[in-house]
Design a protein around this motif. Structure first.
Motif, short mmCIF file in Angstrom:
data_model
loop_
_atom_site.label_atom_id
_atom_site.label_comp_id
_atom_site.label_asym_id
_atom_site.label_seq_id
_atom_site.Cartn_x
_atom_site.Cartn_y
_atom_site.Cartn_z
N ASP A 192 1.08 -1.19 0.13
CA ASP A 192 -0.15 0.06 0.18
C ASP A 192 0.80 1.32 -0.02
O ASP A 192 0.87 2.05 0.86
CB ASP A 192 -1.07 0.03 1.25
N ILE A 193 1.55 1.22 -1.09
CA ILE A 193 2.46 2.54 -1.15
C ILE A 193 1.68 3.95 -1.03
O ILE A 193 0.81 4.03 -1.40
CB ILE A 193 3.00 2.67 -2.74
N PHE B 127 -3.64 0.42 -7.75
CA PHE B 127 -2.49 0.99 -8.48
C PHE B 127 -1.34 0.74 -7.60
O PHE B 127 -0.35 0.41 -8.16
CB PHE B 127 -2.89 2.72 -8.68
N GLY B 128 -1.31 1.12 -6.20
CA GLY B 128 -0.01 0.78 -5.47
C GLY B 128 0.36 -0.43 -5.54
O GLY B 128 1.61 -0.83 -5.32
N TYR B 129 -0.88 -1.33 -5.28
CA TYR B 129 -0.56 -2.61 -5.09
C TYR B 129 -0.03 -3.36 -6.21
O TYR B 129 0.81 -4.11 -6.18
CB TYR B 129 -1.80 -3.44 -4.52
N LYS B 130 -0.60 -3.20 -7.34
CA LYS B 130 0.18 -3.48 -8.65
C LYS B 130 1.59 -3.07 -8.80
O LYS B 130 2.18 -3.83 -9.45
CB LYS B 130 -0.87 -3.31 -9.91
N THR B 131 1.58 -1.83 -8.64
CA THR B 131 3.04 -1.37 -8.63
C THR B 131 4.02 -1.99 -7.94
O THR B 131 5.06 -2.42 -8.23
CB THR B 131 3.08 0.12 -8.31
N ALA C 151 11.11 6.42 -8.86
CA ALA C 151 9.86 7.35 -9.66
C ALA C 151 8.63 6.60 -9.46
O ALA C 151 7.72 7.59 -9.13
CB ALA C 151 10.55 7.22 -11.05
N ALA C 152 8.33 5.32 -9.82
CA ALA C 152 6.84 4.97 -9.55
C ALA C 152 6.33 5.19 -8.23
O ALA C 152 5.17 5.20 -7.93
CB ALA C 152 7.00 3.51 -10.11
N GLY D 254 2.81 7.48 -4.38
CA GLY D 254 2.71 8.35 -3.09
C GLY D 254 1.91 9.63 -3.39
O GLY D 254 0.86 10.04 -2.52
N ARG D 255 2.01 10.39 -4.58
CA ARG D 255 1.47 11.43 -4.67
C ARG D 255 -0.12 11.33 -4.99
O ARG D 255 -1.25 12.06 -4.91
CB ARG D 255 1.83 12.36 -5.96
#
Length: 396
Positions: free
Chosen positions: A65-66, A169-173, A209-210, A215-216
Motif C-alpha cells: 500500500d504505497i 494502483f499501488g498494490y500492482k506497482t 519514480a513509480a 505516493g502523490r
C-alpha cells in the motif's frame, strides 16, 4: 519513555518477540533503524519499522500500500450544531469503501495522470493498465483499517479524518517491481523477499519514480475525499494535516544522505505535523515533531496508529467468516464500547474492534520526548468497509 534503546537501534515501547526478530533481521541489511511503539509483525519488515539505507530502497519495506497515510481537516462547524447521522449518510452516499471499488465522480483530468513518472513502468501496456485502475479508484477507500472518521477537538470544532493509500494502483506497482527485482516478469506470481534496489541502477530509479507517483496519487485521493465532504457538509476548511506513513524518502541524518523507509511510521521532523488515528472508539491526535536526542535516534519518526494486539483471524475467527464461534470479538463488545463513547459506526468488522488495538495514549507515552500534541480528537462517527452498524442511543 523508551523501553529498549541504543544509539543505533532504538526500540520504543514493548514489542513482542516476533516483531523484534523481524526488526533485527531487516536491520542487518540497513545502515540504521528504529522501531515505533505501535509496532507489530508485518510482511518481512514489521509494521512500525523505520530503516535507513545508503542509496538503496527496499520495495518490500515500503510495502504494497504505497503511500498509505492519513489526512485530517478542521471545519468551521461546531459540534453543537452538527448532525452526525446526516453527515455519515453523506459519507456513505458519496464515498466508496471496499476492495476494488470504483469512484464514478473521480476527476479524470487530475494532473497526476499526466505526470512524467508514468514512463517508469516497463512498457506502455503496463502503464496504460495501471493508469486505468488509478483513474477508476481515485478517492475510494479500501477495506481493513481504512476509514473516514468524524471528530471534535477540545474547542468542539468538527474534523474529518481519513486513512488509506494508493489502492489497486499501488498494490500492482509494488507487486510488479518486486517481481522485476528478482528477475521475473511483471505479472508473474511471487513470494515476498527483501531485495535492495540501488538507486544508481535503472531498475532502482524506475521503482523510486513509480513509488513517488503512487505516493502523490494517495495524497490526491485523500484530498479529494476531504474536500468533497467538506463541500457536501457546506463547511470551510480551516486547517489541513497530511502525511504518508508507508513510503521512502531521501533525507539527511547526521550529515549523511540516506534513503529512509517508513512502514507504518509517521515522519516527525521538528515542526512537522502529523495526524495519527487510534481505534474506532479511541482518541486520535494532531502532533508535531520536536528536536531531541530521542528524535534523532528514531530517525525523526513516530507512530502511525495505536498498533494491533490481536490478529485479524483471532479477532473474527475464520477469515471467511465461516466459523465465528472461534472469534475472540463479539458484536456486542463493539456496541458496548462505542455506546459508552457515543460513537456512531457505519460498517466496520470484528477485526477492527477497539479491543484489538492498544490505547493510543499508552503508545504516545513512549514517544513523549519526540513529539508535542496539538489537538486531541474525539470520535463521533466512523465509516469503514464492512456489514456492521452500531448507532448509540438507539437500542435498549
Amino acid at each position: 519513555m523508551v523501553s529498549q534503546s541504543t544509539e543505533e537501534k532504538p526500540v520504543f515501547g514493548q514489542p513482542d518477540e516476533n516483531t523484534l526478530k523481524q526488526f533485527h533481521d531487516v536491520l542487518m541489511r540497513a545502515e540504521r533503524g528504529a522501531l515505533m511503539a505501535d509496532a507489530h509483525v508485518g510482511y518481512i519488515m514489521p509494521i512500525g519499522g523505520v530503516m535507513a539505507y545508503q542509496n538503496k530502497v527496499s520495495p518490500v519495506g515500503v510495502g504494497f500500500d504505497i503511500g498509505c497515510g492519513n489526512m485530517a481537516v478542521k471545519l468551521d462547524k461546531a459540534l453543537s450544531s452538527f448532525d452526525t447521522s446526516a453527515a455519515l449518510d453523506i459519507i456513505e452516499e458519496r464515498i466508496q469503501f471496499g476492495v476494488g471499488k470504483q469512484n464514478p465522480d473521480a476527476p479524470s483530468d487530475h494532473p497526476i495522470f499526466d505526470a512524467p513518472e508514468w514512463d517508469a513502468f516497463p512498457n506502455k501496456k503496463v502503464a496504460s493498465s495501471l493508469k486505468q485502475t488509478a483513474r477508476e479508484q481515485l478517492g475510494t477507500v479500501g477495506s481493513g483499517n481504512h476509514y473516514v472518521d468524524l471528530f471534535h477537538d477540545e474547542d468542539d470544532h468538527i474534523w474529518i479524518g481519513v486513512h488509506f493509500g494508493s489502492r489497486g494502483f499501488g498494490y500492482k506497482t509494488a507487486r510488479g517491481f518486486m517481481n522485476l527485482s528478482r528477475g521475473k516478469d511483471w505479472n508473474a506470481s511471487f513470494e515476498q523477499k527483501e531485495v535492495l534496489l540501488d538507486l544508481d541502477t535503472p531498475l532502482g530509479q524506475d521503482y523510486f519514480a513509480a513509488m513517488n507517483l503512487a505516493g502523490r496519487y494517495a495524497y490526491a485521493g485523500r484530498e479529494w475525499v476531504c474536500h468533497t465532504l467538506a463541500e457536501a457538509f457546506d463547511a470551510t476548511i480551516l486547517d489541513e494535516v497530511h502525511n504518508n506513513h508507508n513510503f521512502a524518502w531521501k533525507e539527511e541524518h547526521d550529515g549523511q544522505e540516506l534513503i529512509v523507509v517508513r512502514k507504518g511510521a509517521t515522519p516527525a521532523f521538528p515542526g512537522q505535523r502529523g495526524f495519527v488515528g487510534g481505534s474506532m472508539g479511541d482518541i486520535s491526535v494532531i502532533l508535531e515533531g520536536v528536536e531531541s536526542e530521542q528524535s534523532k535516534r528514531s530517525l525523526f519518526s513516530t507512530i502511525h496508529g495505536a498498533g494491533r494486539v490481536m490478529s485479524r483471524t483471532q479477532a473474527k475467527g475464520d477469515y471467511r467468516g465461516r466459523n465465528l464461534s472461534k472469534s475472540a470479538i463479539k458484536p456486542n463488545m463493539i456496541y458496548d464500547r462505542l455506546q459508552e463513547q457515543g460513537v456512531e459506526l457505519r460498517g466496520g468488522g470484528l477485526d477492527e474492534a477497539p479491543q484489538v488495538y492498544r490505547q493510543l495514549n499508552d503508545v504516545l507515552n513512549y514517544h513523549q520526548d519526540t513529539i508535542n500534541i496539538h489537538h486531541y480528537l474525539n470520535p463521533i462517527g466512523v465509516v469503514m468497509d464492512g456489514p456492521e452498524q452500531f448507532i448509540p442511543n438507539t437500542m435498549i
